[in-house]
Design a protein around this motif. Sequence first.
Motif, mmCIF file in Angstrom:
data_model
loop_
_atom_site.group_PDB
_atom_site.id
_atom_site.type_symbol
_atom_site.label_atom_id
_atom_site.label_comp_id
_atom_site.label_asym_id
_atom_site.label_seq_id
_atom_site.Cartn_x
_atom_site.Cartn_y
_atom_site.Cartn_z
ATOM 1 N N GLN A 120 0.842 -1.191 0.000
ATOM 2 C CA GLN A 120 0.000 0.000 0.000
ATOM 3 C C GLN A 120 0.885 1.251 0.000
ATOM 4 O OE1 GLN A 120 -3.984 -0.395 2.276
ATOM 5 N NE2 GLN A 120 -2.465 -1.279 3.664
ATOM 6 N N VAL A 121 0.300 2.369 -0.423
ATOM 7 C CA VAL A 121 1.038 3.629 -0.470
ATOM 8 C C VAL A 121 0.200 4.721 0.187
ATOM 9 C CG1 VAL A 121 2.154 5.359 -1.930
ATOM 10 C CG2 VAL A 121 2.170 2.940 -2.620
ATOM 11 N N GLY A 122 0.805 5.414 1.130
ATOM 12 C CA GLY A 122 0.095 6.467 1.851
ATOM 13 C C GLY A 122 0.257 7.822 1.199
ATOM 14 N N THR A 123 -0.734 8.671 1.417
ATOM 15 C CA THR A 123 -0.644 10.061 0.975
ATOM 16 C C THR A 123 -0.190 10.964 2.119
ATOM 17 O OG1 THR A 123 -2.951 10.541 1.539
ATOM 18 C CG2 THR A 123 -2.516 9.656 -0.660
ATOM 19 N N GLN A 124 -0.193 10.415 3.341
ATOM 20 C CA GLN A 124 0.325 11.109 4.510
ATOM 21 C C GLN A 124 1.136 10.108 5.327
ATOM 22 O OE1 GLN A 124 -3.227 12.844 6.389
ATOM 23 N NE2 GLN A 124 -2.782 14.792 5.388
ATOM 24 N N ASN A 125 1.929 10.629 6.260
ATOM 25 C CA ASN A 125 2.777 9.797 7.106
ATOM 26 C C ASN A 125 2.474 10.156 8.555
ATOM 27 O OD1 ASN A 125 4.809 7.810 7.398
ATOM 28 N ND2 ASN A 125 6.350 9.394 7.786
ATOM 29 N N VAL A 126 1.581 9.379 9.169
ATOM 30 C CA VAL A 126 0.997 9.740 10.467
ATOM 31 C C VAL A 126 1.371 8.718 11.527
ATOM 32 C CG1 VAL A 126 -1.178 10.054 11.718
ATOM 33 C CG2 VAL A 126 -0.955 10.914 9.376
ATOM 34 N N TRP A 127 1.757 9.230 12.706
ATOM 35 C CA TRP A 127 1.817 8.375 13.898
ATOM 36 C C TRP A 127 0.536 8.652 14.664
ATOM 37 C CZ3 TRP A 127 5.400 4.708 15.286
ATOM 38 C CH2 TRP A 127 5.187 4.082 16.529
ATOM 39 N N LEU A 128 -0.245 7.594 14.929
ATOM 40 C CA LEU A 128 -1.600 7.759 15.439
ATOM 41 C C LEU A 128 -1.730 7.274 16.880
ATOM 42 C CD1 LEU A 128 -4.550 8.524 14.672
ATOM 43 C CD2 LEU A 128 -4.859 6.128 13.987
ATOM 44 N N PHE A 129 -2.307 8.100 17.729
ATOM 45 C CA PHE A 129 -2.653 7.739 19.110
ATOM 46 C C PHE A 129 -4.164 7.553 19.204
ATOM 47 C CE2 PHE A 129 1.383 9.818 19.650
ATOM 48 C CZ PHE A 129 1.942 9.358 20.833
ATOM 49 N N PHE A 130 -4.618 6.478 19.849
ATOM 50 C CA PHE A 130 -6.049 6.314 20.076
ATOM 51 C C PHE A 130 -6.291 5.355 21.238
ATOM 52 C CE2 PHE A 130 -4.993 3.105 16.855
ATOM 53 C CZ PHE A 130 -5.575 1.954 17.365
ATOM 54 N N PRO A 131 -7.486 5.437 21.872
ATOM 55 C CA PRO A 131 -7.852 4.520 22.957
ATOM 56 C C PRO A 131 -8.729 3.376 22.440
ATOM 57 C CG PRO A 131 -9.371 6.349 22.949
ATOM 58 C CD PRO A 131 -8.443 6.551 21.756
#
Length: 538
Positions: A120-131
Amino acid sequence: MKNKLIKVHPEDNVAIALTDLWQGDKLDFEGEEVIVLSDVKAKHKITMVDLEPESKIYMYGVLVGKATSSIKRGDVLTVDNVKHQASTTTEKTATVSYTAPDISKWKERTFMGYHRNDGQVGTQNVWLFFPLVFCENRNVELLKDVFEKELSFHKSSKQRKLLRNLISGENIELSEDKTQDEEPIFDNVEVRFITHQGGCGGIRQDSVSLSKLLAGYVNNPNVAGATVLSLGCQNLQIDIFQNALDAINPELDKPVLIYEQQQEGTIDEMLNKIIRDSFDGIKKANEIQRQPAPLSKLKLGLECGGSDGFSGISANPSLGYASDLLAALGGSPILSEFPELCGVEQELVNRCVDEEKAKRFLKLMRAYEDAAEASGSGFDMNPSPGNIKDGLITDAMKSAGAAKKGGTSPIQDILDYGEYVTKPGLNLLCTPGNDVESTTAMVGSGANVVVFTTGLGTPTGNPIAPVIKVASNSILAGRMPDIIDIDSGAVIKGEKTIEEMGEEILEYIIDVASGETTAKADQNDQNDFIPWKRGVSL
């Protein structure tokens, strides 16, 4: 404006006012004189024939309502004289012929994206925090405050500076320009945060559904890694979430850091550990660079919200043409919002590539509609007050225009909520018609960019995927330039064709996917996330 009326399909018996019309106006339309019998606001509809009670009303070539009283030729359709009605669909009755658009100019085009090991190829490069559960929302908010302030990902707003002026009595310039010490520490990764009200309480199925959605966000190519907070005793247990991840991608090799508060000790001890570990992951994610990728790697969410009477004749069909181009290039457009497909089921069923897909689509539609009716509601109650005010007076009328976002290409797959897109070509995804719930779901199913058409204006964005706004009319684009990316009003004015505007949309998608242009929703830090509790939500 040369034309004051437009009829979308040759078989329609109503026309759309392109400008305000007044009682007594005499218009030359399709070689005949039409006398306007009542004042008609732009975007609303007038009948081209005399209608008696129970007479059927057609737009876009499909049944969209029935008259509840006599309506004379040239008079306006309103909620007082028209009621929702849609055709019944029970099976696939034909295979729709399809001619793919010319993609010769696009075949060699690429976008600059973030390549993941699974292809897959991303359009953004995100580190994600979630509960995993709402009990951890406060800790996520604490982490958000720390990371955003220290990493300077978001500039100080004009409103904060205005309040500072009021407190101090000074007159500090209200620009949003960053000072030298506000520059972000990392230039190739973003840190985003999700909170929600699920994970416990309600029914267990809600937690399982939420686990699939969150797993889809981790698997989305726009995410480089994630930090996940669990309390420990909630319905959405860590193993349920991990099973959902394995089901979507058993070979997932992204860093996913999971912390369970009831096993970690004090809040300070846990947060300190999370900050250290996550900072190390963010540093590594920042090393990932954009590289060329074919347009087939784009998974495009197709959304509309705050729709008006022009949405179905300008913004939506233009996006539909962009969708057809992308499908022909091997990309994956995603059409959702099942309540807003009511009335166009037969066309969609006939576009399904096989009988199995057609049956699954009808099964999901019927189950959703039955649940809505069991709660005392129904798809006919879908149009919002804003929709009605601007000319969309029945659900079928709204649906016929909304479905235009999906273009005309064959439907390759039918997905239920929480299922991940794996096939190239047009995919249908079962979601509510609610803007944010639908956008949230499409990104959870793999959309790495979303195009959102609107006639009234909406600020909706997403934590991990850019959301591009297309205005159906130039008045909106001029009034809300801070949230609108593209103005398709030129189609209404006859200055551009649907195809020309569709190509303009695709060009803009490529720029945003490559990081060359920032969507207005991202500029405004608009990060909306609402999971669908599988109860009724229209």
